[in-house]
Design a protein around this motif. Structure first.
Motif, mmCIF file in Angstrom:
data_model
loop_
_atom_site.group_PDB
_atom_site.id
_atom_site.type_symbol
_atom_site.label_atom_id
_atom_site.label_comp_id
_atom_site.label_asym_id
_atom_site.label_seq_id
_atom_site.Cartn_x
_atom_site.Cartn_y
_atom_site.Cartn_z
ATOM 1 N N ARG A 100 0.823 -1.219 0.000
ATOM 2 C CA ARG A 100 0.000 0.000 0.000
ATOM 3 C C ARG A 100 0.850 1.261 0.000
ATOM 4 O O ARG A 100 0.481 2.263 -0.613
ATOM 5 C CB ARG A 100 -0.908 -0.014 1.232
ATOM 6 C CG ARG A 100 -1.919 1.110 1.252
ATOM 7 C CD ARG A 100 -2.847 0.997 2.444
ATOM 8 N NE ARG A 100 -3.810 2.088 2.478
ATOM 9 C CZ ARG A 100 -4.682 2.285 3.459
ATOM 10 N NH1 ARG A 100 -4.710 1.446 4.485
ATOM 11 N NH2 ARG A 100 -5.521 3.298 3.415
ATOM 12 N N GLY B 131 1.803 -4.991 -5.467
ATOM 13 C CA GLY B 131 0.738 -4.084 -5.031
ATOM 14 C C GLY B 131 0.254 -3.202 -6.166
ATOM 15 O O GLY B 131 -0.954 -2.969 -6.316
ATOM 16 N N ALA B 132 1.190 -2.714 -6.984
ATOM 17 C CA ALA B 132 0.802 -1.886 -8.129
ATOM 18 C C ALA B 132 0.004 -2.694 -9.142
ATOM 19 O O ALA B 132 -0.966 -2.196 -9.732
ATOM 20 C CB ALA B 132 2.047 -1.290 -8.790
ATOM 21 N N ASP C 243 -1.905 -5.299 -8.460
ATOM 22 C CA ASP C 243 -3.235 -5.534 -7.884
ATOM 23 C C ASP C 243 -4.113 -4.289 -7.981
ATOM 24 O O ASP C 243 -5.316 -4.379 -8.256
ATOM 25 C CB ASP C 243 -3.103 -5.964 -6.421
ATOM 26 C CG ASP C 243 -2.551 -7.369 -6.277
ATOM 27 O OD1 ASP C 243 -2.580 -8.113 -7.283
ATOM 28 O OD2 ASP C 243 -2.085 -7.714 -5.176
ATOM 29 N N ARG C 244 -3.517 -3.116 -7.740
ATOM 30 C CA ARG C 244 -4.306 -1.879 -7.827
ATOM 31 C C ARG C 244 -4.792 -1.637 -9.255
ATOM 32 O O ARG C 244 -5.937 -1.227 -9.475
ATOM 33 C CB ARG C 244 -3.467 -0.687 -7.339
ATOM 34 C CG ARG C 244 -3.258 -0.664 -5.828
ATOM 35 C CD ARG C 244 -2.653 0.660 -5.380
ATOM 36 N NE ARG C 244 -1.304 0.861 -5.890
ATOM 37 C CZ ARG C 244 -0.203 0.426 -5.288
ATOM 38 N NH1 ARG C 244 -0.290 -0.257 -4.165
ATOM 39 N NH2 ARG C 244 0.985 0.661 -5.802
ATOM 40 N N GLU D 83 -7.650 -4.148 -10.062
ATOM 41 C CA GLU D 83 -8.918 -3.755 -9.470
ATOM 42 C C GLU D 83 -9.518 -2.553 -10.198
ATOM 43 O O GLU D 83 -10.736 -2.481 -10.407
ATOM 44 C CB GLU D 83 -8.722 -3.428 -7.987
ATOM 45 C CG GLU D 83 -9.995 -3.005 -7.257
ATOM 46 C CD GLU D 83 -11.070 -4.070 -7.269
ATOM 47 O OE1 GLU D 83 -12.268 -3.715 -7.213
ATOM 48 O OE2 GLU D 83 -10.736 -5.278 -7.348
ATOM 49 N N THR D 84 -8.679 -1.612 -10.610
ATOM 50 C CA THR D 84 -9.174 -0.450 -11.350
ATOM 51 C C THR D 84 -9.791 -0.861 -12.678
ATOM 52 O O THR D 84 -10.854 -0.356 -13.073
ATOM 53 C CB THR D 84 -8.032 0.557 -11.599
ATOM 54 O OG1 THR D 84 -7.527 1.017 -10.338
ATOM 55 C CG2 THR D 84 -8.513 1.763 -12.397
ATOM 56 N N ARG E 199 -2.730 4.530 -12.907
ATOM 57 C CA ARG E 199 -2.488 3.201 -12.346
ATOM 58 C C ARG E 199 -1.524 2.410 -13.228
ATOM 59 O O ARG E 199 -0.639 1.696 -12.742
ATOM 60 C CB ARG E 199 -3.794 2.428 -12.206
ATOM 61 C CG ARG E 199 -4.767 2.984 -11.190
ATOM 62 C CD ARG E 199 -4.257 2.824 -9.789
ATOM 63 N NE ARG E 199 -5.293 3.093 -8.801
ATOM 64 C CZ ARG E 199 -5.066 3.338 -7.535
ATOM 65 N NH1 ARG E 199 -3.824 3.353 -7.082
ATOM 66 N NH2 ARG E 199 -6.058 3.567 -6.687
ATOM 67 N N ASP F 112 1.988 3.785 -12.759
ATOM 68 C CA ASP F 112 2.537 3.341 -11.481
ATOM 69 C C ASP F 112 2.977 1.890 -11.558
ATOM 70 O O ASP F 112 4.054 1.520 -11.068
ATOM 71 C CB ASP F 112 1.478 3.519 -10.384
ATOM 72 C CG ASP F 112 1.963 3.025 -9.031
ATOM 73 O OD1 ASP F 112 3.014 3.493 -8.561
ATOM 74 O OD2 ASP F 112 1.280 2.172 -8.420
ATOM 75 N N ARG G 172 -10.593 -9.295 -12.171
ATOM 76 C CA ARG G 172 -10.386 -9.056 -10.731
ATOM 77 C C ARG G 172 -9.739 -10.255 -10.049
ATOM 78 O O ARG G 172 -8.973 -10.085 -9.094
ATOM 79 C CB ARG G 172 -11.733 -8.730 -10.092
ATOM 80 C CG ARG G 172 -11.643 -8.400 -8.611
ATOM 81 C CD ARG G 172 -12.993 -7.985 -8.053
ATOM 82 N NE ARG G 172 -13.330 -6.605 -8.427
ATOM 83 C CZ ARG G 172 -14.297 -6.262 -9.269
ATOM 84 N NH1 ARG G 172 -15.046 -7.210 -9.833
ATOM 85 N NH2 ARG G 172 -14.539 -4.999 -9.549
#
Length: 362
Positions: A22, A177-178, A180-181, A184-185, A218, A221, A303
């Motif tokens: 995170r 983490g990037a 996964d973000r 999800e987006t 996103r 990143d 997802r």
């Protein structure tokens, strides 16, 4: 070790991983703080000019601590080069027979110009700052100030680099983490499109804009984190152990970048065709439910990152897309045939997205 202690340690490690995912800069912040403190402790006993400007050692340590060992070396060398260039500019400006305020203006203006020198890279930003420091803080002893400035900054940078070499960063958790973000987006974007097309009529352009997620940031990143993880292998004694994981992550990043482009293209297609300022909505009532269902099924596939559930999710998404394709064939015999082209493009886009989500595509 008791089972309770083992469970506690595993829970602590899991929470640490979530924190790093995170807040990916957290490990680098802790390392920068440690390097700055070490540099301060090292420089205090030196004496001499170091007593006047001891703060430049932790300054150099902070410059050196970066996301990878390779970047630490590069940023440190280029930053010191930028400081030297700025100091030289200040020396040149101070020798001109002009008023001090004009010296300052000349050094700042010239420094901003030289900051764009490609060979200095990220070190260019230090040129105008170093010029101002040397010109104003240096005062009557500019040579001594420059020696302290450059020397102590270089000493601190060596301490920061040394800390990075002793415990080199391997930002795999941050990169995951990037990923996964972004995942999800993209799933949320497909869900938003499903909600939009399931409406009985088209929406305004402003309403559609509210449904669009910030996919671009996103994606940027994710690419930056994946590049850091790949770059971190250089001079990294920890990299060999995680070679397989790093390779998998690099492939996943490539697949997610392609997936982001496909979702963005699909979003533009739906938004452009479903705006209320068009004479007629391109998706007729008979096509809206299967289109929404296909979008939601594909969102569930995007997802879900579990390999064990991938086959079931892929099959469900393919079935939903096939139902949309069958609905298009059904309306081709009716008066709505001319309006089925957008639905056909949605089918094509969703099939490409599903193909990109297959395990062998990463």
């Amino acid at each position: 070790m008791s089972s309770r202690a083992a469970l506690w340690l595993r829970g602590l490690w899991s929470r640490s991983e979530r924190s790093v995912a995170r807040f990916p800069r957290l490990p680098m912040a802790m390392k920068a703080a440690t390097a700055a403190a070490l540099a301060w402790l090292v420089v205090l006993p030196i004496g001499g000019v170091a007593d006047d400007y001891p703060y430049y050692a932790p300054f150099g340590a902070v410059i050196a601590v970066s996301a990878t060992v390779a970047r630490s070396w590069r940023v440190s060398v280029l930053s010191i080069a930028g400081i030297v260039v700025g100091a030289a500019l200040a020396f040149g400006g101070a020798r001109l027979p002009i008023a001090p305020v004009l010296e300052l203006a000349l050094v700042v203006g010239g420094g901003v110009v030289l900051a764009g020198w490609a060979r200095l890279g990220p070190g260019g930003e230090w040129v105008p700052l170093a010029g101002v420091f040397v010109l104003i803080i240096g005062g009557t002893d500019r040579v001594g100030f420059v020696m302290a400035y450059v020397g102590l900054t270089a000493l601190g940078a060596l301490i920061g680099i040394g800390l990075n070499v002793l415990w080199p960063p391997l930002p795999l958790i941050a990169a995951d983490g990037a990923l996964d973000r972004l995942r999800e987006t993209l799933a949320q974007q497909l869900d938003a499109l499903a909600g939009g097309v399931s409406q009985g009529d088209a929406r305004t352009g402003a309403t559609w804009q509210q449904l669009r997620d910030a996919v671009g940031p996103r994606t940027d990143d994710m690419r930056a984190r994946a590049l850091e993880a790949s770059e971190a292998r250089w001079a990294n004694w920890r990299a060999r152990r995680w070679q397989g994981e790093s390779d998998r992550q690099f492939r996943s990043a490539q697949a997610m970048a392609r997936l982001a482009l496909l979702v963005e293209d699909l979003t533009m297609l739906v938004v452009d065709s479903e705006r209320e300022d068009r004479e007629t909505a391109q998706l007729r009532p008979a096509l809206r439910p299967p289109a929404a269902d296909a979008l939601r099924s594909t969102a569930s596939l995007v997802r879900d990152r579990s390999d064990t559930a991938a086959a079931g999710r892929i099959a469900a998404a393919e079935e939903a897309v096939q139902r949309l394709a069958s609905a298009i064939i059904d309306v081709q015999t009716e008066s709505e045939a001319a309006d089925s082209f957008v639905a056909g493009a949605i089918v094509s886009s969703l099939r490409r997205i599903i193909a990109c989500c297959r395990p062998d595509a990463a």
